[in-house]
Design an enzyme around this catalytic site. Structure first.
Site, PDB file in Angstrom:
ATOM      1  N   SER A  70     -37.767  72.375 -37.436  1.00 34.22           N
ATOM      2  CA  SER A  70     -37.813  73.574 -38.276  1.00 34.22           C
ATOM      3  C   SER A  70     -36.918  74.681 -37.726  1.00 34.22           C
ATOM      4  CB  SER A  70     -39.246  74.094 -38.377  1.00 34.22           C
ATOM      5  OG  SER A  70     -40.095  73.111 -38.908  1.00 34.22           O
TER       6      SER A  70
HETATM    7  N1  SAH Z   1     -42.790  70.826 -36.525  1.00 36.77           N
HETATM    8  C1  SAH Z   1     -41.718  69.874 -36.616  1.00 36.77           C
HETATM    9  C2  SAH Z   1     -41.331  69.680 -38.062  1.00 36.77           C
HETATM   10  C3  SAH Z   1     -40.809  68.341 -38.309  1.00 36.77           C
HETATM   11  S1  SAH Z   1     -40.497  67.978 -40.015  1.00 36.77           S
HETATM   12  C4  SAH Z   1     -40.522  70.319 -35.811  1.00 36.77           C
HETATM   13  O1  SAH Z   1     -40.210  71.518 -35.808  1.00 36.77           O
HETATM   14  O2  SAH Z   1     -39.847  69.467 -35.209  1.00 36.77           O
HETATM   15  C5  SAH Z   1     -42.094  67.455 -40.561  1.00 36.77           C
HETATM   16  C6  SAH Z   1     -42.682  66.250 -39.891  1.00 36.77           C
HETATM   17  O3  SAH Z   1     -43.868  65.923 -40.608  1.00 36.77           O
HETATM   18  C7  SAH Z   1     -41.806  64.994 -39.921  1.00 36.77           C
HETATM   19  O4  SAH Z   1     -41.615  64.519 -38.638  1.00 36.77           O
HETATM   20  C8  SAH Z   1     -42.593  64.026 -40.795  1.00 36.77           C
HETATM   21  O5  SAH Z   1     -42.464  62.680 -40.398  1.00 36.77           O
HETATM   22  C9  SAH Z   1     -44.017  64.528 -40.586  1.00 36.77           C
HETATM   23  N2  SAH Z   1     -44.953  64.132 -41.639  1.00 36.77           N
HETATM   24  C10 SAH Z   1     -44.756  64.060 -42.976  1.00 36.77           C
HETATM   25  N3  SAH Z   1     -45.877  63.644 -43.605  1.00 36.77           N
HETATM   26  C11 SAH Z   1     -46.812  63.444 -42.630  1.00 36.77           C
HETATM   27  C12 SAH Z   1     -48.164  63.007 -42.632  1.00 36.77           C
HETATM   28  N4  SAH Z   1     -48.807  62.694 -43.746  1.00 36.77           N
HETATM   29  N5  SAH Z   1     -48.801  62.911 -41.452  1.00 36.77           N
HETATM   30  C13 SAH Z   1     -48.193  63.226 -40.282  1.00 36.77           C
HETATM   31  N6  SAH Z   1     -46.910  63.638 -40.210  1.00 36.77           N
HETATM   32  C14 SAH Z   1     -46.222  63.760 -41.366  1.00 36.77           C
END
Ligand code: SAH
Length: 222
Positions: A70
């Site tokens: 993010s």
């Molecule tokens: N906070 C993270 C954001 C990553 S993007 C950062 O700053 O690096 C969002 C993440 O949510 C992705 O890695 C995706 O695989 C995960 N995601 C999406 N749906 C999900 C679910 N149902 N359960 C767990 N993780 C999920």
């Protein structure tokens, strides 16, 4: 801050990091504790080396598997909103991704639980958080759309992928007085702030427009 984090952050210039923090302030982030932790957290360790020169720019970056780390502004804003009121003993993050937001939460909260559906991302995040000696974090490879019922209730829940509607299971895992910050929607997403006032009473506010990857169902192993 522990010594390992101090060493990690030492690899980037203070000027580069100060510039990012100044930008976050300009954009309205006010919480000094959040800004301080973001100034200390080595974001370059959470992305591929090829992109690490962009680590302290205020931008989201690819982390593989069609996912992104993010934007620092959104990390700061969501953390500030999440922790502005109430307890921060037990915090759940849905969507570990790179683990950067997890690290920021770990430096501000007692115990952080974070779930990720894509195994290689979860494993890499685990390595980074271990390297930084953030031992108040528990990571799980699971579909977080249902939360993490065996570890709840939580004082705070941060969701970093967008469902079409707020999952009822997540609301039910909030402690009374607990807060959830969650992006909701498809093409048009809104960041929502949800506070559980009573057993059945939830107070919901729209914060601003955002753009997150979708919250998907099921788990991915490779
Ligand atoms: N906070 C993270 C954001 C990553 S993007 C950062 O700053 O690096 C969002 C993440 O949510 C992705 O890695 C995706 O695989 C995960 N995601 C999406 N749906 C999900 C679910 N149902 N359960 C767990 N993780 C999920």
């Amino acid at each position: 801050m522990n010594d390992v984090i101090r060493q990690g952050i030492g690899m980037t210039s203070k000027r580069t990091r100060d510039r990012l923090i100044a930008r976050l302030r300009e954009q309205g982030v006010r919480d000094d504790a959040v800004l301080e932790v973001m100034a200390e957290t080595p974001r370059h360790l959470f992305i591929d080396e090829a992109l690490s020169h962009k680590a302290y720019e205020d931008t989201a970056l690819p982390i593989g598997f069609n996912q992104t780390i993010s934007q620092p502004y959104i990390v700061a804003k969501m953390t500030e909103l999440l922790l502005a009121q109430g307890a921060r003993d037990r915090v759940l993050e849905v969507g570990t991704g790179s683990g950067y937001q997890t690290a920021v939460l770990a430096l501000l909260c007692q115990q952080v639980f974070s779930v990720e559906r894509i195994l290689p991302l979860q494993q890499r995040a685990a390595e980074r958080l271990t390297l930084l000696q953030l031992d108040n974090v528990e990571l799980y490879h699971t579909d977080g759309g249902m939360g993490l019922p065996m570890k709840g209730p939580f004082d705070a829940i941060m969701v970093t992928a967008a469902p079409e509607t707020v999952p009822e299971e997540l609301k039910q895992q909030l402690a009374i007085g607990g807060v959830m910050v969650i992006p909701v929607g498809g093409d048009e997403q809104r960041l929502m702030h949800i506070e559980r006032r009573t057993q059945t009473g939830f107070d919901t506010k729209i914060v601003e427009s955002v753009r997150f990857v979708p919250l998907l169902q099921g788990t991915v192993h490779q």
